[in-house]
Design a protein around this motif. Structure first.
Motif, PDB file in Angstrom:
ATOM      1  N   GLN A 463     -18.471  50.797  55.041  1.00 36.51           N
ATOM      2  CA  GLN A 463     -17.738  50.648  53.719  1.00 36.51           C
ATOM      3  C   GLN A 463     -16.251  50.142  54.040  1.00 36.51           C
ATOM      4  O   GLN A 463     -15.446  50.362  52.867  1.00 36.51           O
ATOM      5  CB  GLN A 463     -17.709  52.265  53.198  1.00 36.51           C
ATOM      6  N   ASP A 464     -15.745  49.890  54.924  1.00 39.43           N
ATOM      7  CA  ASP A 464     -14.408  49.305  55.155  1.00 39.43           C
ATOM      8  C   ASP A 464     -14.239  47.793  55.020  1.00 39.43           C
ATOM      9  O   ASP A 464     -13.375  47.188  55.726  1.00 39.43           O
ATOM     10  CB  ASP A 464     -13.991  49.788  56.583  1.00 39.43           C
ATOM     11  N   ILE A 465     -15.093  47.144  54.129  1.00 41.74           N
ATOM     12  CA  ILE A 465     -15.017  45.706  54.047  1.00 41.74           C
ATOM     13  C   ILE A 465     -14.988  45.225  52.420  1.00 41.74           C
ATOM     14  O   ILE A 465     -15.814  46.087  51.954  1.00 41.74           O
ATOM     15  CB  ILE A 465     -16.061  45.002  54.747  1.00 41.74           C
ATOM     16  N   ASP A 466     -14.013  44.799  51.788  1.00 45.37           N
ATOM     17  CA  ASP A 466     -14.257  44.384  50.742  1.00 45.37           C
ATOM     18  C   ASP A 466     -14.153  42.802  50.472  1.00 45.37           C
ATOM     19  O   ASP A 466     -14.275  42.550  49.274  1.00 45.37           O
ATOM     20  CB  ASP A 466     -13.037  44.977  49.815  1.00 45.37           C
ATOM     21  N   CYS A 467     -14.349  42.135  51.378  1.00 47.87           N
ATOM     22  CA  CYS A 467     -14.502  40.816  51.185  1.00 47.87           C
ATOM     23  C   CYS A 467     -15.019  39.901  52.538  1.00 47.87           C
ATOM     24  O   CYS A 467     -14.719  40.645  53.442  1.00 47.87           O
ATOM     25  CB  CYS A 467     -13.337  39.855  50.400  1.00 47.87           C
ATOM     26  N   ILE A 468     -15.810  38.934  52.527  1.00 47.67           N
ATOM     27  CA  ILE A 468     -15.912  38.167  53.748  1.00 47.67           C
ATOM     28  C   ILE A 468     -15.103  36.573  53.578  1.00 47.67           C
ATOM     29  O   ILE A 468     -15.619  35.940  52.542  1.00 47.67           O
ATOM     30  CB  ILE A 468     -17.709  38.150  53.866  1.00 47.67           C
ATOM     31  N   PHE A 469     -14.916  36.252  54.507  1.00 46.60           N
ATOM     32  CA  PHE A 469     -14.595  34.722  54.870  1.00 46.60           C
ATOM     33  C   PHE A 469     -15.493  34.173  55.578  1.00 46.60           C
ATOM     34  O   PHE A 469     -15.660  34.374  56.664  1.00 46.60           O
ATOM     35  CB  PHE A 469     -12.854  34.707  55.370  1.00 46.60           C
ATOM     36  N   LEU A 470     -16.029  33.288  55.078  1.00 49.62           N
ATOM     37  CA  LEU A 470     -17.427  32.832  55.788  1.00 49.62           C
ATOM     38  C   LEU A 470     -16.943  31.254  55.983  1.00 49.62           C
ATOM     39  O   LEU A 470     -16.804  30.397  55.033  1.00 49.62           O
ATOM     40  CB  LEU A 470     -18.520  32.921  54.655  1.00 49.62           C
ATOM     41  N   VAL A 471     -17.280  30.605  57.163  1.00 51.90           N
ATOM     42  CA  VAL A 471     -17.159  29.534  57.557  1.00 51.90           C
ATOM     43  C   VAL A 471     -18.395  28.866  58.108  1.00 51.90           C
ATOM     44  O   VAL A 471     -18.774  29.397  59.015  1.00 51.90           O
ATOM     45  CB  VAL A 471     -15.860  29.358  58.777  1.00 51.90           C
ATOM     46  N   ALA A 472     -19.070  28.051  57.334  1.00 50.47           N
ATOM     47  CA  ALA A 472     -20.569  27.488  57.822  1.00 50.47           C
ATOM     48  C   ALA A 472     -20.944  26.226  56.892  1.00 50.47           C
ATOM     49  O   ALA A 472     -20.257  25.976  55.911  1.00 50.47           O
ATOM     50  CB  ALA A 472     -21.520  28.852  57.256  1.00 50.47           C
ATOM     51  N   GLN A 473     -21.787  25.740  57.586  1.00 50.72           N
ATOM     52  CA  GLN A 473     -22.487  24.367  57.015  1.00 50.72           C
ATOM     53  C   GLN A 473     -23.640  25.041  56.115  1.00 50.72           C
ATOM     54  O   GLN A 473     -23.938  26.054  55.926  1.00 50.72           O
ATOM     55  CB  GLN A 473     -22.947  23.625  58.008  1.00 50.72           C
ATOM     56  N   PRO A 474     -23.925  24.194  54.967  1.00 50.58           N
ATOM     57  CA  PRO A 474     -24.696  24.813  54.164  1.00 50.58           C
ATOM     58  C   PRO A 474     -26.207  25.325  54.791  1.00 50.58           C
ATOM     59  O   PRO A 474     -26.691  26.330  54.165  1.00 50.58           O
ATOM     60  CB  PRO A 474     -25.114  23.578  53.066  1.00 50.58           C
TER      61      PRO A 474
END
Length: 617
Positions: A463-474
């Motif tokens: 519960q200690d995450i409120d967003c994700i930064f995602l680096v990815a190809q489709p």
């Protein structure tokens, strides 16, 4: 939050120590003591309030609340302010009370609580009667609030209203520049609509000036003519005398445009297709500009490589080049950067190490992921997401994105809880499951069953995450988004980069809810885009290069303008462009989201939360 990212960037008001409005029947000995701006000093102020009554007690409580707010203890300031009955306060203390309460609520992310304070009827009636300084603080808070709520025109109107206040000459100049900076952050469609809707002549003048400025970014001659027409029609408008700093330089730019441009690009070898796409974008802008009555400089092409860049650069200068566009590769750019000086302004189409010293005439424009990582950090914090997990590939691009996002996110007050790196698609499920602590949750359920017998228990993610930064190809993102939902993390907002966007026409239902930034080129119409795309099916990578070429053409006459002014921007096809201290162009791209499989562009104003539900599938 610092300005001019977004989004979001926001004004903060400073608070001064309250030293007035004391009751005449109480000895105000504490007024003459120099305030102790420490937690102990704030506690002392609060304790002293117990011995006071009436207006003096309220003043003392507000002084303590103000000091706690200044020390970053917003909740404590809010609690102390709640002890004061605003209905019993005189106008000056009432304004101070609203200021402290609303600032504290904004600091705590309670936007609608702050809105309720800042839009009270009594305050609306009081604002025109307040001193310029007190009105300034309150209107700045309202501007910050409306920006965060995604109402940028209301934010700007607060500053326009300040122009009517009794500000001194310096304050008015500063306020006018802040109005202009705010206007220049808005999308042209928002500005045009505000111009139509505004009933106020003062506001109309500002919006009309902003529209003509943005409408003519690609043709400086048209911008010059439109500006002169505006000055004739609005002779007494506060934006006319003086003009905003960036517009004041246009006369000099128009009358001193370079007439000979050299393109130094690798037209042979491995980078030839890249160079050709940039050249085609540059020339599409050239022909569009000429058709619209703009200048028609001489363009000469030079085939360069790291081994011959110095010789070709000198050849171009000897042939009369007044501006050089290129080189393209980091290696060739590094060679030029190592020279003691450059003869003419040079716009390299890549970026190298910003810590090294470069010749003053070297400017750098690229499409690096670092700008997008910064944008993601700013956007997440504007949405009050302060605990982030990063998911990125195990490669150099992932390394750079993580480094820049983490640094900017921490600078803005966020915390990166964990960085998850992937090297292949097969390991993604276990990586995400472990990162979300699903195994630990399942083990706790098993331990409970061992004790009490059969128990129905659904695993819970951390519960200690409120967003994700995602680096990815489709391809990877199509797996990661559903895997997050499968491992009970489908409700976490995801911010990504342009790498996730492959094809504007392709439906991507697996990516629904993901927000990402990309070049404005993909969301706006332009004559250059129409000419280049005519009869062609182009991939996103090639289109990015065309956009880079278009911007290179329209930037070269404005290099001096952008270099000489703080906060000067250019609204290009690759983003909102501004120069840093190393003369590297920082890009702010346009935000979009996947909704029902389609890409939906967002305005430049950051809403409080994503428009689409993060549960959308």
């Amino acid at each position: 939050m610092k300005k001019h990212a977004v989004l979001a960037l926001f004004l903060a008001s400073s608070l001064g120590f309250l030293t007035s409005c004391q009751s005449s029947n109480v000895k105000p000995t504490y007024i003459h003591v120099k305030p102790d701006y420490t937690p102990a000093g704030a506690e002392s102020l609060l304790n002293n309030a117990a011995a006071l009554t009436g207006n003096a007690k309220s003043a003392q409580l507000l002084a303590a609340a103000e000091m706690f707010a200044g020390l970053g203890q917003a909740q404590r300031a809010l609690d102390i302010g709640a002890q004061v009955d605003p209905a019993r306060l005189d106008d000056a203390l009432y304004a101070k009370h609203i200021q402290i309460q609303s600032q504290s609520l904004l600091a705590l992310g309670n936007l609608y609580g702050a809105k309720g304070r800042l839009e009270q009827t009594r305050l609306e009636q009081l604002l025109p009667r307040l001193s310029a300084k007190k009105a300034l603080k309150l209107r700045e808070l309202r501007a910050e609030l409306y920006t965060k709520l995604g109402n940028p025109t209301q934010a700007i109107n607060e500053r326009i209203a300040l122009n009517r206040a009794a500000l001194d000459k310096t304050e008015k100049l500063v306020n006018r520049e802040l109005i202009w900076m705010g206007l220049m952050e808005l999308d042209i469609d928002i500005l045009s609509q505000a111009l139509i809707n505004s009933p106020d002549p003062l506001e109309q003048g500002w919006y009309e000036l902003a529209v003509l400025s943005k409408n003519n970014q690609s043709n400086i001659n048209q911008q010059y003519n439109a500006l002169n027409q505006w000055r004739h029609e609005w002779p007494s408008h506060p934006a006319n005398k003086p003009l905003p700093a960036d517009l004041a330089l246009i006369d000099n730019i128009v009358n001193n445009q370079p007439q000979h441009i050299a393109l130094l690009l690798p037209f042979s070898g491995q980078l030839a297709p890249v160079a050709e796409a940039i050249r085609d974008g540059f020339m599409a802008a050239y022909y569009t500009n000429v058709q619209n009555g703009g200048a028609a400089p001489t363009i000469r092409l030079y085939d360069v490589s790291p081994s011959n860049i110095n010789a070709q650069y000198d050849n171009a200068v000897s042939a009369g080049a007044e501006v050089i566009i290129g080189p393209l590769s980091k290696e060739a750019t590094t060679v030029l950067a190592q020279r003691s000086s450059l003869a003419v302004p040079t716009l390299a189409l890549n970026q190298i190490d910003a810590t090294a010293s470069h010749p003053k005439a070297l400017y750098q424009l690229g499409l690096a992921i670092e700008d997008e990582a910064q944008d993601a950090a700013v956007r997440a914090m504007a949405d009050n997401k302060e605990l982030a997990m990063i998911i990125a590939p195990q490669d150099s691009q992932g390394d750079r994105a993580i480094e820049v996002f983490s640094a900017r996110y921490r600078e803005l007050g966020g915390q990166v809880v964990e960085s998850l790196r992937y090297s292949n698609e097969r390991a993604l499920s276990d990586l995400i499951k472990n990162a979300m602590h699903i195994n630990a949750s399942q083990q706790r359920a098993n331990d409970l069953r061992d004790v009490v017998g059969k128990v129905e228990a659904e695993p819970r993610r951390r519960q200690d995450i409120d967003c994700i930064f995602l680096v990815a190809q489709p391809r990877e993102a199509r797996q990661i988004k559903p895997l997050l939902a499968y491992h009970y993390a489908g409700d976490i907002p995801i911010y990504s980069t342009s790498s996730i966007h492959e094809d504007t026409a392709k439906l991507e239902p697996d990516l629904n809810g993901i927000r990402f930034s990309n070049l404005p080129w993909f969301f706006q119409s332009s004559p250059e885009k129409t000419a280049i795309n005519k009869g062609n099916v182009l991939n996103t990578r090639t289109q990015r290069l065309y956009a880079l070429g278009v911007d290179a053409f329209y930037l070269y006459p404005r290099l001096e303008q952008l270099n000489n002014l703080n906060n000067a921007n250019f609204w290009g096809q690759t983003g909102i462009l501004s120069l840093n201290n190393q003369q590297q162009f920082r890009r702010q791209q346009q935000w979009a989201r996947f909704s029902r499989g389609k890409v939906v562009p967002e305005t430049t104003a950051a809403p409080e939360t994503p428009v689409d539900s993060v549960f959308e599938q």
